[in-house]
Scaffold this motif. Sequence first.
Motif, PDB file in Angstrom:
ATOM      1  N   ASN A  47       4.398  -4.327  -5.397  1.00 21.36           N
ATOM      2  CA  ASN A  47       3.103  -3.348  -4.873  1.00 21.36           C
ATOM      3  C   ASN A  47       1.954  -3.441  -5.857  1.00 21.36           C
ATOM      4  O   ASN A  47       0.879  -3.597  -5.141  1.00 21.36           O
ATOM      5  CB  ASN A  47       3.651  -1.835  -5.165  1.00 21.36           C
ATOM      6  N   VAL A  48       2.047  -3.942  -7.044  1.00 23.39           N
ATOM      7  CA  VAL A  48       1.207  -4.402  -7.747  1.00 23.39           C
ATOM      8  C   VAL A  48       0.371  -5.822  -7.317  1.00 23.39           C
ATOM      9  O   VAL A  48      -0.988  -5.748  -7.317  1.00 23.39           O
ATOM     10  CB  VAL A  48       1.480  -4.653  -9.195  1.00 23.39           C
ATOM     11  N   LYS A  49       1.300  -6.547  -6.782  1.00 22.33           N
ATOM     12  CA  LYS A  49       0.870  -7.786  -6.204  1.00 22.33           C
ATOM     13  C   LYS A  49      -0.009  -7.699  -4.675  1.00 22.33           C
ATOM     14  O   LYS A  49      -0.971  -8.219  -4.523  1.00 22.33           O
ATOM     15  CB  LYS A  49       1.860  -8.799  -5.682  1.00 22.33           C
ATOM     16  N   HIS A  50       0.646  -6.925  -3.918  1.00 23.00           N
ATOM     17  CA  HIS A  50       0.397  -6.834  -2.407  1.00 23.00           C
ATOM     18  C   HIS A  50      -0.080  -5.139  -1.973  1.00 23.00           C
ATOM     19  O   HIS A  50      -0.473  -5.390  -0.722  1.00 23.00           O
ATOM     20  CB  HIS A  50       1.445  -7.280  -1.477  1.00 23.00           C
ATOM     21  N   ASN A  51      -0.171  -4.223  -2.773  1.00 28.36           N
ATOM     22  CA  ASN A  51      -0.568  -2.970  -2.558  1.00 28.36           C
ATOM     23  C   ASN A  51       0.116  -2.467  -1.246  1.00 28.36           C
ATOM     24  O   ASN A  51      -0.562  -2.082  -0.082  1.00 28.36           O
ATOM     25  CB  ASN A  51      -2.244  -3.161  -2.400  1.00 28.36           C
ATOM     26  N   LEU A  52       1.524  -2.512  -1.306  1.00 28.55           N
ATOM     27  CA  LEU A  52       2.324  -2.033  -0.313  1.00 28.55           C
ATOM     28  C   LEU A  52       2.176  -0.434   0.154  1.00 28.55           C
ATOM     29  O   LEU A  52       2.506   0.008   1.072  1.00 28.55           O
ATOM     30  CB  LEU A  52       3.754  -2.251  -0.259  1.00 28.55           C
ATOM     31  N   TYR A  53       1.910   0.206  -0.911  1.00 29.61           N
ATOM     32  CA  TYR A  53       1.817   1.795  -0.956  1.00 29.61           C
ATOM     33  C   TYR A  53       0.940   2.170  -2.105  1.00 29.61           C
ATOM     34  O   TYR A  53       0.698   1.408  -2.775  1.00 29.61           O
ATOM     35  CB  TYR A  53       3.022   2.501  -0.962  1.00 29.61           C
ATOM     36  N   SER A  54       0.416   3.416  -1.892  1.00 33.99           N
ATOM     37  CA  SER A  54      -0.807   3.995  -2.934  1.00 33.99           C
ATOM     38  C   SER A  54      -0.391   5.496  -2.904  1.00 33.99           C
ATOM     39  O   SER A  54       0.136   6.158  -2.186  1.00 33.99           O
ATOM     40  CB  SER A  54      -2.200   3.692  -2.513  1.00 33.99           C
TER      41      SER A  54
END
Length: 394
Positions: free
Chosen positions: A298-305
């Motif tokens: 998620n840090v790399k690709h922002n899969l959720y927020s």
Amino acid sequence: MGSPSIWRNFAREYRCYLEKMALLRKINRILMVLLVFMVYVILYSRMHRTPSPPSHSDTRVESGGVGGAVGGGGVGGAGGGAAAAAAEDVSEAEDDILVVICAAEERMGGAMTTINSIRSNTDASVFFYIVTLHDTVPYVRQYIEKSELKDIKFKILEFNPMVLKGRVRPDSSRPELLHPLNFVRFYLPLLVVKHRRAIYLDDDVIVQGDIQDLYNTKLQPGHAAAFSSDCDLPSEVVRTMGMQTTYMGFLDYRKMEVRELGINPSDCSFNPGVFVADIELWKRQKITKQLESWMQQNVKHNLYSSAMSGGVATPPMLIVFHGKFTNLDPAWHVGHLGWSPDTQYTEASLSDAQLLHWSGRFKPWDYPCVHMELWEKWYVPDPTRRFSLVRPNS
């Protein structure tokens, strides 16, 4: 006197001997230089090497109970064993029901209310692991030992937030969801040593049933945990929540990494604020490592927020446990009471509930919030007066 040929042979052999000795001295000098160089390299590397990263869950332990003494101990990182706890004056038996709950300073009254509701509704022996941050440890102890909770069996575990460095993407939309204690559930096997099973509860929960019934939940073979499906919520709540009861409400399906998971976006989600865990299976299946991997993805690709419904602590659990968890009895997790200050549950669904969970923005110690009177029944006032309820007339 010998013949000239004998002397010539002797002289030739002597010269060979001298040449060999010279060569040996040269080799010795080279070896000595290499040895000195190697010693220098070793010393230099020790003096300038990068410090080792912090352990996954660097916790310090305080034992609790009536007159509980401060203890010591810790938990190593992944692949490292848990350090032995210091001597305790509270008996922690393997057959105790272990409940893990986090206690953030600003929500302390919530955690204590959860604890009080559990101990008031069971005759079973319950042991509480109360996880908090370093500066909050004295506050936890004062709240317990100066209130009616002083007779509970407990242990205070100090969580090191450095374990999350580089694994959590900064997000300002809902900063409260980035609190380090939200990720404690990822590291259960590093906290729990003596017990094969544990219950994890959020601090916005009250238990109206006997916690032993939840603890005795039968897990299906190969399942490391039991959760409650969001689709099992009362119908009046499901209607108001829409997609927030499915994976679509938690993951960004525009991202290739999410689509490649093969998870149907309409699949029912679950709430990881209440679950029963098989600690041995969790370790064997390397659940913690999998969760950390998705945090880094998620840090790399922002899969959720945090802008999505579950923040950043729920999606890794949804991914790792998809299709691999046992369903809790719906009565053991009537959740999302904090979803809206207007959505009222029916009296029947509230009275039949073994556990009520104010998941969402609207907490029962704040105002506005629905069904606050049910939560306040178990509220234990803060003897230090640092925590207080927010009410219309306050």
